[in-house]
Design an enzyme around this catalytic site. Sequence first.
Site, short mmCIF file in Angstrom:
data_model
loop_
_atom_site.label_atom_id
_atom_site.label_comp_id
_atom_site.label_asym_id
_atom_site.label_seq_id
_atom_site.Cartn_x
_atom_site.Cartn_y
_atom_site.Cartn_z
N GLU A 11 7.46 7.90 5.43
CA GLU A 11 6.60 6.87 4.85
C GLU A 11 6.57 6.98 3.33
O GLU A 11 6.59 5.98 2.62
CB GLU A 11 5.18 7.00 5.42
N HIS A 70 12.73 9.02 12.59
CA HIS A 70 12.39 7.63 12.88
C HIS A 70 13.59 6.89 13.47
O HIS A 70 14.73 7.13 13.09
CB HIS A 70 11.95 6.95 11.59
N ARG A 130 8.12 9.81 20.81
CA ARG A 130 6.85 9.19 20.41
C ARG A 130 7.11 7.70 20.30
O ARG A 130 8.01 7.27 19.58
CB ARG A 130 6.39 9.72 19.05
N THR A 164 -0.93 -0.93 10.73
CA THR A 164 0.16 -1.16 9.79
C THR A 164 -0.27 -1.85 8.51
O THR A 164 0.29 -1.59 7.44
CB THR A 164 1.28 -1.97 10.48
N HIS A 192 -2.00 6.25 12.80
CA HIS A 192 -1.32 6.06 11.51
C HIS A 192 -2.06 4.93 10.79
O HIS A 192 -2.00 3.77 11.21
CB HIS A 192 0.14 5.68 11.78
N HIS A 194 -2.93 2.77 7.30
CA HIS A 194 -2.62 2.38 5.92
C HIS A 194 -3.91 2.17 5.14
O HIS A 194 -4.98 1.95 5.72
CB HIS A 194 -1.73 1.13 5.91
N HIS A 286 -25.93 16.85 -14.70
CA HIS A 286 -25.01 17.45 -13.74
C HIS A 286 -24.55 18.83 -14.24
O HIS A 286 -24.47 19.79 -13.47
CB HIS A 286 -23.78 16.55 -13.53
#
Length: 462
Positions: A11, A70, A130, A164, A192, A194, A286
């Site tokens: 990816e 893949h 897979r 996706t 998975h 995105h 802070h």
Amino acid sequence: MVQIVDSTLREGRQTAPGINFSWEQSLKIAKLLHSLGIDIIEVCHPVVSIEQKQIVREIVASNLCPVIAHARANLADIEAVKETSAQWVGIFLGINEETRLTRARWTISKIFNCIKESVMYAKTLGLKVRYTAEDASRTDYCLLKSVYSVAIEAGADCICFSDTVGIMEPNEVTETIEKLKSDFSTVPLEVHFHNDRGLAMANALAASDAGAERISSSVNGLGERCGITDTLGLLVNLYYKGLRSLPSGEIIQRTSKYVAAFSRYPVNFNQPISGGNAFIHTAHLHQKAVKRDPSSYSWILPEYVGKTMELSGKSIPSVHSLFLTPIVKCASELGYHRYGDSVGHLMIDECMVPNCRQSCIVREIRVVEEKPLAYVDVQTLYVDSLFLFLGHELGMKGLQVEVCLGQVVQKIDSPASVFIPAGVAHTYRILNGSGFCINHVLSGSYNDSLLEPLDISSNSYS
């Protein structure tokens, strides 16, 4: 334990305008992933080219951890995976209306048959399979359930739910993953996500809580469009939730830096865990609080992830302070520089202008007539940089240099410039003449921009 399937080498390569990790870079990334304790490494498509097939072979041969390659749902792709000796093949094919109209252009029954044939063929080759339903988040659940059933009946060892286009929200993820685990309890479920809506990490954690056994991610969140779930952030979040052990903080930061260099995509300054601002405190209130208790404004202590807490002032340099006087630096103060008959002049650096994010070193080269002079050993930076060579003669001529850039060695005459991409080893030596060498680096500190040689222990995580 929730497993992580890192997809930086698959990816991540699809990050626009396209990343082409070399064989050497791919192997270094794979070693870093192994040191992080990654469970499965997902790699590119072996069928695409001889080069990609060889990269997959080398990663498999390194015997670091299981590799999944893949493949489209066709026999040639699957055969190419088998030829690499990868243990897993990741077959992907969507079935929703968008897929049927814009990609496959097949009927539902033809897609079912294609998936069945592909999975069965992969199993005859001895591969673990897979099956990923591409664009699963926009697929009718009944249809999604049917296609997963076809894949499992054909022998799939794992199914993957892919968001996706990054459209889902955590509550939707929880509902969908719980249904899938109820319907398909006999095989692991991978997810998975995105990051198109900025929800990839939240969705990944929601999926884990709902029963997903595997999460796909990539280092620094690299991937198509807005990327996917960040591997490093995911590791730390799962540790925080008590679901995984924590890797070495040094390895976490080195992995981020190396992938940033090899991809030429710098880490965003506000990226959790590895970003430059992740543990910097600016507001006065802070700062007072973290001095008393570092956890008062941190969800995790920075030393756990290889960072240090910093306190930042808000001062903006005055205009007058931007007119700079160079600082003379001897070779021993500059990484990989050798002693020679000249010194380096630091023209700009964060020690001169805080947060300037660039540095520049100028070295004057005296007359060279007899033997070549090398001032710098081979070095690699995690940011882009530039060499400029200017001679003393009219028109900036009069200097001849030999530059080594990766595997290429080339002689050049001044005036000349050499662009040096991040992650590429380089050096130069003077062959003849005199003039100036200017090294401009897109980092506030030259020394901090150096990538040290990779020396990874196989036991870097607990």
